[in-house]
Scaffold this motif. Sequence first.
Motif, mmCIF file in Angstrom:
data_model
loop_
_atom_site.group_PDB
_atom_site.id
_atom_site.type_symbol
_atom_site.label_atom_id
_atom_site.label_comp_id
_atom_site.label_asym_id
_atom_site.label_seq_id
_atom_site.Cartn_x
_atom_site.Cartn_y
_atom_site.Cartn_z
ATOM 1 N N PRO A 178 0.811 -1.229 0.000
ATOM 2 C CA PRO A 178 0.000 0.000 0.000
ATOM 3 C C PRO A 178 0.840 1.273 0.000
ATOM 4 O O PRO A 178 0.408 2.300 -0.543
ATOM 5 N N ALA A 179 2.035 1.201 0.576
ATOM 6 C CA ALA A 179 2.885 2.392 0.600
ATOM 7 C C ALA A 179 3.275 2.836 -0.808
ATOM 8 O O ALA A 179 3.492 4.024 -1.060
ATOM 9 N N ASP A 180 3.355 1.879 -1.738
ATOM 10 C CA ASP A 180 3.705 2.245 -3.113
ATOM 11 C C ASP A 180 2.599 3.057 -3.777
ATOM 12 O O ASP A 180 2.866 3.871 -4.669
ATOM 13 N N LEU A 181 1.351 2.843 -3.379
ATOM 14 C CA LEU A 181 0.260 3.660 -3.911
ATOM 15 C C LEU A 181 0.452 5.124 -3.538
ATOM 16 O O LEU A 181 0.140 6.026 -4.324
ATOM 17 N N GLU A 182 0.968 5.353 -2.353
ATOM 18 C CA GLU A 182 1.224 6.727 -1.918
ATOM 19 C C GLU A 182 2.447 7.296 -2.623
ATOM 20 O O GLU A 182 2.459 8.477 -2.999
ATOM 21 N N ARG A 183 3.470 6.472 -2.840
ATOM 22 C CA ARG A 183 4.652 6.939 -3.573
ATOM 23 C C ARG A 183 4.276 7.392 -4.981
ATOM 24 O O ARG A 183 4.859 8.326 -5.524
ATOM 25 N N LEU A 184 3.294 6.721 -5.563
ATOM 26 C CA LEU A 184 2.897 7.031 -6.932
ATOM 27 C C LEU A 184 2.185 8.372 -7.066
ATOM 28 O O LEU A 184 2.004 8.870 -8.178
ATOM 29 N N ALA A 243 -8.122 -11.380 -1.553
ATOM 30 C CA ALA A 243 -8.438 -10.444 -0.469
ATOM 31 C C ALA A 243 -7.361 -9.364 -0.368
ATOM 32 O O ALA A 243 -7.671 -8.177 -0.154
ATOM 33 N N GLN A 244 -6.091 -9.749 -0.522
ATOM 34 C CA GLN A 244 -5.013 -8.760 -0.511
ATOM 35 C C GLN A 244 -5.183 -7.767 -1.663
ATOM 36 O O GLN A 244 -5.031 -6.548 -1.488
ATOM 37 N N ALA A 245 -5.493 -8.290 -2.859
ATOM 38 C CA ALA A 245 -5.657 -7.420 -4.028
ATOM 39 C C ALA A 245 -6.834 -6.471 -3.845
ATOM 40 O O ALA A 245 -6.755 -5.279 -4.198
ATOM 41 N N GLU A 246 -7.931 -6.966 -3.315
ATOM 42 C CA GLU A 246 -9.100 -6.109 -3.098
ATOM 43 C C GLU A 246 -8.801 -5.008 -2.084
ATOM 44 O O GLU A 246 -9.262 -3.862 -2.242
ATOM 45 N N ALA A 247 -8.015 -5.335 -1.069
ATOM 46 C CA ALA A 247 -7.638 -4.312 -0.087
ATOM 47 C C ALA A 247 -6.782 -3.225 -0.733
ATOM 48 O O ALA A 247 -6.929 -2.032 -0.427
ATOM 49 N N LEU A 248 -5.898 -3.621 -1.647
ATOM 50 C CA LEU A 248 -5.081 -2.634 -2.361
ATOM 51 C C LEU A 248 -5.960 -1.732 -3.238
ATOM 52 O O LEU A 248 -5.746 -0.518 -3.311
ATOM 53 N N ILE A 249 -6.938 -2.324 -3.900
ATOM 54 C CA ILE A 249 -7.835 -1.535 -4.750
ATOM 55 C C ILE A 249 -8.638 -0.544 -3.906
ATOM 56 O O ILE A 249 -8.813 0.620 -4.279
ATOM 57 N N GLU A 250 -9.125 -1.002 -2.760
ATOM 58 C CA GLU A 250 -9.860 -0.098 -1.859
ATOM 59 C C GLU A 250 -8.976 1.073 -1.447
ATOM 60 O O GLU A 250 -9.418 2.232 -1.454
ATOM 61 N N ALA A 252 -6.424 2.244 -3.073
ATOM 62 C CA ALA A 252 -6.188 3.070 -4.246
ATOM 63 C C ALA A 252 -7.340 4.044 -4.459
ATOM 64 O O ALA A 252 -7.126 5.235 -4.739
ATOM 65 N N PHE A 253 -8.560 3.566 -4.316
ATOM 66 C CA PHE A 253 -9.714 4.456 -4.457
ATOM 67 C C PHE A 253 -9.675 5.566 -3.408
ATOM 68 O O PHE A 253 -10.011 6.716 -3.690
ATOM 69 N N GLU A 254 -9.279 5.219 -2.189
ATOM 70 C CA GLU A 254 -9.191 6.231 -1.133
ATOM 71 C C GLU A 254 -8.214 7.341 -1.507
ATOM 72 O O GLU A 254 -8.398 8.508 -1.124
ATOM 73 N N LEU A 255 -7.168 6.984 -2.270
ATOM 74 C CA LEU A 255 -6.158 7.961 -2.675
ATOM 75 C C LEU A 255 -6.508 8.662 -3.978
ATOM 76 O O LEU A 255 -5.735 9.488 -4.474
#
Length: 318
Positions: A178-184, A243-250, A252-255
């Motif tokens: 998830p930290a990589d979503l923020e780096r992006l 479940a891990q992938a869905e959590a990442l997508i959630e 990502a939407f938050e960001l």
Amino acid sequence: MVVELDPPRAPAFDRYLQAARRLQAAGVTHITIADNSLAHARLSNVVAAVLLRQAFGLSPVVHLNSRDRNLLAQQSTVLGLFAAGVRHFLLISGDALALGDHPDGKAVYETDSLGLMERFRGLRAGVDFFGRPLEGPLDVCYGGALNLGRTLGPHLRRLAAKADRGARFFFTQPIFDPADLERLLEARALLGGRGTLYIGIMPLISAASARFLAGVPGMNVPSDVVRALEPYTGEAAIEAGLAQAEALIERAFELGWTRFYLITPYLRASTTARLARFVLARRPPTGASPADDGSSGVGTSARPGASVGVEAAPELGP
């Protein structure tokens, strides 16, 4: 949203078409087809693209690497695909041969992804790869990859260079942290309205697959992600990975990310079909998302039925 579906490693194509049919039923309109990814020889993605168009009317995004073909072969491939109705291309340098089937082979690399983009920009101006005039401009739309790495700076500079060369969409490497979503977010700010960023999501199907990907250069698979899969095998492991992938997508939407590049593991289209439905169920209704300026990963879409020009982001599905 686009979904990657790699061609098989044998000439039997029935299972591939079944997988594509399942993805289409889940709402997928664009399938991206890798070009011997990880240096493993597969059925030609050129053939796969044509068959998908003929069988289902799906719009393929064809990967072209600079590792396996010289410029003469590249231009021949592009012209043939264009004649067959393919308009979207992902231009990449290609994974190292050491990773795959022929580690002692000789890579071509007559140019790299940036050089391919320069030549595609020429096609859009009506000039072939060797500076000769074509009968007219080719309305191709092309994009590139975004690697992350431990240090983002060099990859952001390369991202900017790709945008400068006319790339209009960018697929990230698979994200597992998830930290990589923020780096992006830095990449999003850098692009502004110059392109659309698609977040790469690949569901892990076992602890073994997670460990393998952790060893691929440039991949960031945190050790806690691997450990979370270790108690599971078979279908239970697949469910845990989803479940891990869905959590990442959630997250990502938050960001503010709304465009995704879903990567199908080992032709298991049931996994990415489920993620496609998950994404579509959470997409904001039309008009409710932020302005289509690339700031949230949403590109300016061409009007329905229009060809995609260099000023417009590609029409790559919902």
